[in-house]
Scaffold this motif. Sequence first.
Motif, PDB file in Angstrom:
ATOM      1  N   CYS A 185       0.774  -1.330   0.089  1.00 24.25           N
ATOM      2  CA  CYS A 185      -0.048  -0.063  -0.257  1.00 24.25           C
ATOM      3  C   CYS A 185       0.841   1.233  -0.017  1.00 24.25           C
ATOM      4  O   CYS A 185       1.916   1.305   0.510  1.00 24.25           O
ATOM      5  CB  CYS A 185      -0.884   0.105   1.272  1.00 24.25           C
ATOM      6  SG  CYS A 185      -1.865   1.553   1.259  1.00 24.25           S
ATOM      7  N   ASN A 187      -0.632   4.354   0.457  1.00 27.30           N
ATOM      8  CA  ASN A 187      -1.300   5.246   1.102  1.00 27.30           C
ATOM      9  C   ASN A 187      -1.300   5.999   2.336  1.00 27.30           C
ATOM     10  O   ASN A 187      -1.175   7.453   2.485  1.00 27.30           O
ATOM     11  CB  ASN A 187      -3.020   5.189   0.822  1.00 27.30           C
ATOM     12  CG  ASN A 187      -3.388   4.816  -0.414  1.00 27.30           C
ATOM     13  OD1 ASN A 187      -3.201   5.566  -1.272  1.00 27.30           O
ATOM     14  ND2 ASN A 187      -4.298   3.707  -0.659  1.00 27.30           N
ATOM     15  N   PHE A 188      -0.687   5.529   3.180  1.00 29.36           N
ATOM     16  CA  PHE A 188       0.022   6.037   4.381  1.00 29.36           C
ATOM     17  C   PHE A 188      -1.043   6.776   5.172  1.00 29.36           C
ATOM     18  O   PHE A 188      -1.109   7.980   5.307  1.00 29.36           O
ATOM     19  CB  PHE A 188       1.400   6.919   4.180  1.00 29.36           C
ATOM     20  CG  PHE A 188       2.438   6.012   3.848  1.00 29.36           C
ATOM     21  CD1 PHE A 188       3.097   5.664   4.912  1.00 29.36           C
ATOM     22  CD2 PHE A 188       2.933   5.794   2.472  1.00 29.36           C
ATOM     23  CE1 PHE A 188       4.346   4.673   4.543  1.00 29.36           C
ATOM     24  CE2 PHE A 188       4.068   5.177   2.245  1.00 29.36           C
ATOM     25  CZ  PHE A 188       4.733   4.537   3.310  1.00 29.36           C
ATOM     26  N   CYS A 189      -2.333   6.206   5.169  1.00 27.55           N
ATOM     27  CA  CYS A 189      -3.261   6.858   6.104  1.00 27.55           C
ATOM     28  C   CYS A 189      -2.579   6.837   7.646  1.00 27.55           C
ATOM     29  O   CYS A 189      -1.848   6.017   7.822  1.00 27.55           O
ATOM     30  CB  CYS A 189      -4.648   5.973   6.378  1.00 27.55           C
ATOM     31  SG  CYS A 189      -5.166   5.550   4.877  1.00 27.55           S
ATOM     32  N   TYR A 191      -3.106   6.594  10.439  1.00 22.29           N
ATOM     33  CA  TYR A 191      -3.232   5.830  11.639  1.00 22.29           C
ATOM     34  C   TYR A 191      -2.659   4.494  11.315  1.00 22.29           C
ATOM     35  O   TYR A 191      -2.733   3.504  12.317  1.00 22.29           O
ATOM     36  CB  TYR A 191      -4.679   5.719  12.070  1.00 22.29           C
ATOM     37  CG  TYR A 191      -5.689   5.397  10.871  1.00 22.29           C
ATOM     38  CD1 TYR A 191      -5.616   3.888  10.348  1.00 22.29           C
ATOM     39  CD2 TYR A 191      -6.090   6.151  10.004  1.00 22.29           C
ATOM     40  CE1 TYR A 191      -6.433   3.685   9.097  1.00 22.29           C
ATOM     41  CE2 TYR A 191      -7.008   6.131   8.950  1.00 22.29           C
ATOM     42  CZ  TYR A 191      -7.014   4.664   8.537  1.00 22.29           C
ATOM     43  OH  TYR A 191      -7.542   4.304   7.240  1.00 22.29           O
ATOM     44  N   CYS A 192      -2.360   3.998  10.116  1.00 17.92           N
ATOM     45  CA  CYS A 192      -2.300   2.709   9.856  1.00 17.92           C
ATOM     46  C   CYS A 192      -0.842   2.235   9.590  1.00 17.92           C
ATOM     47  O   CYS A 192       0.038   2.782   9.029  1.00 17.92           O
ATOM     48  CB  CYS A 192      -2.855   2.566   8.466  1.00 17.92           C
ATOM     49  SG  CYS A 192      -3.036   0.892   7.846  1.00 17.92           S
ATOM     50  N   VAL A 194      -0.016  -0.804   7.869  1.00 12.84           N
ATOM     51  CA  VAL A 194       0.067  -1.674   6.930  1.00 12.84           C
ATOM     52  C   VAL A 194       1.290  -1.087   5.855  1.00 12.84           C
ATOM     53  O   VAL A 194       1.948  -1.932   5.584  1.00 12.84           O
ATOM     54  CB  VAL A 194      -1.323  -1.696   5.975  1.00 12.84           C
ATOM     55  CG1 VAL A 194      -1.045  -2.617   4.803  1.00 12.84           C
ATOM     56  CG2 VAL A 194      -2.255  -2.576   7.093  1.00 12.84           C
ATOM     57  N   PRO A 195       1.370   0.025   5.140  1.00 10.64           N
ATOM     58  CA  PRO A 195       2.221   0.410   4.340  1.00 10.64           C
ATOM     59  C   PRO A 195       3.681   0.119   4.996  1.00 10.64           C
ATOM     60  O   PRO A 195       4.675  -0.214   4.164  1.00 10.64           O
ATOM     61  CB  PRO A 195       2.223   1.809   4.169  1.00 10.64           C
ATOM     62  CG  PRO A 195       0.800   2.162   4.425  1.00 10.64           C
ATOM     63  CD  PRO A 195       0.362   1.328   5.552  1.00 10.64           C
ATOM     64  N   GLN A 229      -4.643  -4.507  -1.065  1.00  9.84           N
ATOM     65  CA  GLN A 229      -5.146  -3.566   0.341  1.00  9.84           C
ATOM     66  C   GLN A 229      -5.843  -2.266  -0.458  1.00  9.84           C
ATOM     67  O   GLN A 229      -6.697  -1.712   0.062  1.00  9.84           O
ATOM     68  CB  GLN A 229      -3.670  -2.921   0.655  1.00  9.84           C
ATOM     69  CG  GLN A 229      -3.044  -3.941   1.610  1.00  9.84           C
ATOM     70  CD  GLN A 229      -3.832  -4.379   2.707  1.00  9.84           C
ATOM     71  OE1 GLN A 229      -4.782  -3.649   3.263  1.00  9.84           O
ATOM     72  NE2 GLN A 229      -3.586  -5.447   3.429  1.00  9.84           N
ATOM     73  N   HIS A 266     -10.386   1.553  -2.229  1.00  7.32           N
ATOM     74  CA  HIS A 266     -10.310   2.672  -1.273  1.00  7.32           C
ATOM     75  C   HIS A 266     -11.293   3.924  -2.115  1.00  7.32           C
ATOM     76  O   HIS A 266     -11.218   4.021  -3.463  1.00  7.32           O
ATOM     77  CB  HIS A 266      -8.854   3.397  -1.834  1.00  7.32           C
ATOM     78  CG  HIS A 266      -8.401   4.445  -0.789  1.00  7.32           C
ATOM     79  ND1 HIS A 266      -8.933   5.709  -0.693  1.00  7.32           N
ATOM     80  CD2 HIS A 266      -7.434   4.551   0.312  1.00  7.32           C
ATOM     81  CE1 HIS A 266      -8.768   6.441   0.039  1.00  7.32           C
ATOM     82  NE2 HIS A 266      -7.684   5.781   0.876  1.00  7.32           N
ATOM     83  N   ARG A 305      -6.926  10.635   4.196  1.00 10.46           N
ATOM     84  CA  ARG A 305      -7.680   9.782   3.275  1.00 10.46           C
ATOM     85  C   ARG A 305      -8.081  10.389   1.909  1.00 10.46           C
ATOM     86  O   ARG A 305      -8.484   9.591   0.905  1.00 10.46           O
ATOM     87  CB  ARG A 305      -9.140   9.348   3.952  1.00 10.46           C
ATOM     88  CG  ARG A 305      -9.143   8.611   5.374  1.00 10.46           C
ATOM     89  CD  ARG A 305      -8.616   7.286   4.762  1.00 10.46           C
ATOM     90  NE  ARG A 305      -9.812   6.393   4.306  1.00 10.46           N
ATOM     91  CZ  ARG A 305      -9.576   5.056   3.780  1.00 10.46           C
ATOM     92  NH1 ARG A 305      -8.332   4.423   3.918  1.00 10.46           N
ATOM     93  NH2 ARG A 305     -10.417   4.236   3.333  1.00 10.46           N
TER      94      ARG A 305
HETATM   95 FE1  SF4 Z   1      -3.340   1.692   3.145  1.00 11.87          FE
HETATM   96 FE2  SF4 Z   1      -5.911   0.927   3.958  1.00 11.87          FE
HETATM   97 FE3  SF4 Z   1      -3.810   1.408   5.623  1.00 11.87          FE
HETATM   98 FE4  SF4 Z   1      -4.940   3.261   4.441  1.00 11.87          FE
HETATM   99  S1  SF4 Z   1      -6.114   1.947   5.706  1.00 11.87           S
HETATM  100  S2  SF4 Z   1      -2.814   2.877   4.804  1.00 11.87           S
HETATM  101  S3  SF4 Z   1      -5.332   2.464   2.319  1.00 11.87           S
HETATM  102  S4  SF4 Z   1      -3.899  -0.211   4.175  1.00 11.87           S
END
Ligand code: SF4
Length: 466
Positions: A185, A187-189, A191-192, A194-195, A229, A266, A305
């Motif tokens: 991913c 996107n680097f939201c 809070y997240c 995942v990236p 993702q 997304h 977002r």
């Molecule tokens: Fe990526 Fe989804 Fe996490 Fe946003 S919420 S950073 S889109 S994985």
Amino acid sequence: MRNTAVDPKELAFQKECIEKIRKLNSAKKQMPKACVITYGCQQNENDSERIKGMLCSMGYELSETREECDVIIFNTCAVRENAEMKLKGNVGALKYLKAKRKDVIIGVCGCMVQQKEVAEILHSKFRHVELIFGTHAIYKFPQLLLEAKKSSVMDVEDCDGYIVEDIPVRHDDKYKAWVSVMYGCNNFCTYCVVPYVRGRERSRTFENVIAEITRLAEDGYKEVTLLGQNVNSYGKDLEDGKTFAQLLRAVNEIDGIERIRFATSHPKDISDELIDAMAECKKVCPQLHLPVQAGSNKVLKDMNRSYTREKYLETIKKVREKIPNIALSTDIIVGFPTETVEDFKETVSLVKEVRYDSMFTFIYSRRRGTKAATMDFVLSEEQIQKNFDELLEVQNKISREINETYAGKTVEIFVDGYSKNDPETLQGRTPENKIVNFKGDSSLIGKIINIKISEVRTWSLNGELE
Ligand code: SF4
Ligand code: SAH
């Protein structure tokens, strides 16, 4: 275009390791056993199916009973703190097993240990865990397992990520399969995590995805869920200019596949081309998971977002115009640090306006290394919990009201198997992904049949064979 391929020599080496372990195992009196315990999202389920595939190729028999296994692997999630706590509890509980049977190998892999500091703490606190590997090292599992038989190993190298095509897969289901189409991913939201633990976005080639699904169809699979993702980003890194909408259309042409689902989209990237493809492809189920996260523009901005409440609602309107029977679901985070009571009210009003079929609601969990981790909280824990409970109540009422519209109707369901709560009852899903319970014969598993809905519940429907 970034090179996401792994050196073929390294892949050949993994095959040699598989062969070596297979020989060791076949010399044993009894076939050794292994299990993989999975936390988190569908992508993790899919990764675990690969680990299981490698274990089977190495001559292990899969088992559900941890105590009788020679290899126990935990595939972890890092999205929220409670997933980490649960993992630590379960891994800690196996200390006695290692003390009793020294040759058992306990491994922890996936997102949680892709965070180096977490991996190091786990390594020092849980000495009975001798194999630790991150998301980028999954393809190296055979080599790492072989090494772990001698001394403890850790591979949590940070990188942008690879695409490895040739890993054996052991699907959990006989008729429905997950198919990852892209990884990572960008996107680097705020809070997240995942990236940070899944690397940069990278797409499998069109040909590889289609070839995998064609093989699945030949093996009797009828439903596929395309995973990523952010599936709408599919193809952006490919040279041939292919898009996710084009991929959906191509999968729709594969004989034998009857239902197609996908996750996750997304909202910022959902294109008219994709909505048209969903509306026009008969096998694509009328279901869309479109995580909104929050209803206030201020919070959406703080979350990075890249869409506004108005833009999101416009997308929903467009989707509903083209696909009137669409079932919508979403993810919402309650208690993001900058969220006030007023902001929360905007989330409630958005939920009431959209009327989702279902919703996954999470209390914000601070994740080390993310931008939001440095922000101060506006609301108290008690207020956040109160808001969370209120939102659930609002959504439960909506879900129930939507389910009421199914009373007395006949629906077409794909029969998955027996219900977990009641082994006498079969369970299936409608195209909208509603769970339907009914009494019937096991020969119906894997078939698409008609059921008349006789009773409505908040989260499921009960029915009878027509
Ligand atoms: Fe990526 Fe989804 Fe996490 Fe946003 S919420 S950073 S889109 S994985
Ligand atoms: N890529 C997907 C979702 C990945 S994580 C997407 O963007 O939709 C799944 C869900 O977990 C997210 O949609 C979000 O609602 C939730 N989540 C992610 N990080 C979180 C955190 N730090 N605290 C609470 N919930 C979180």
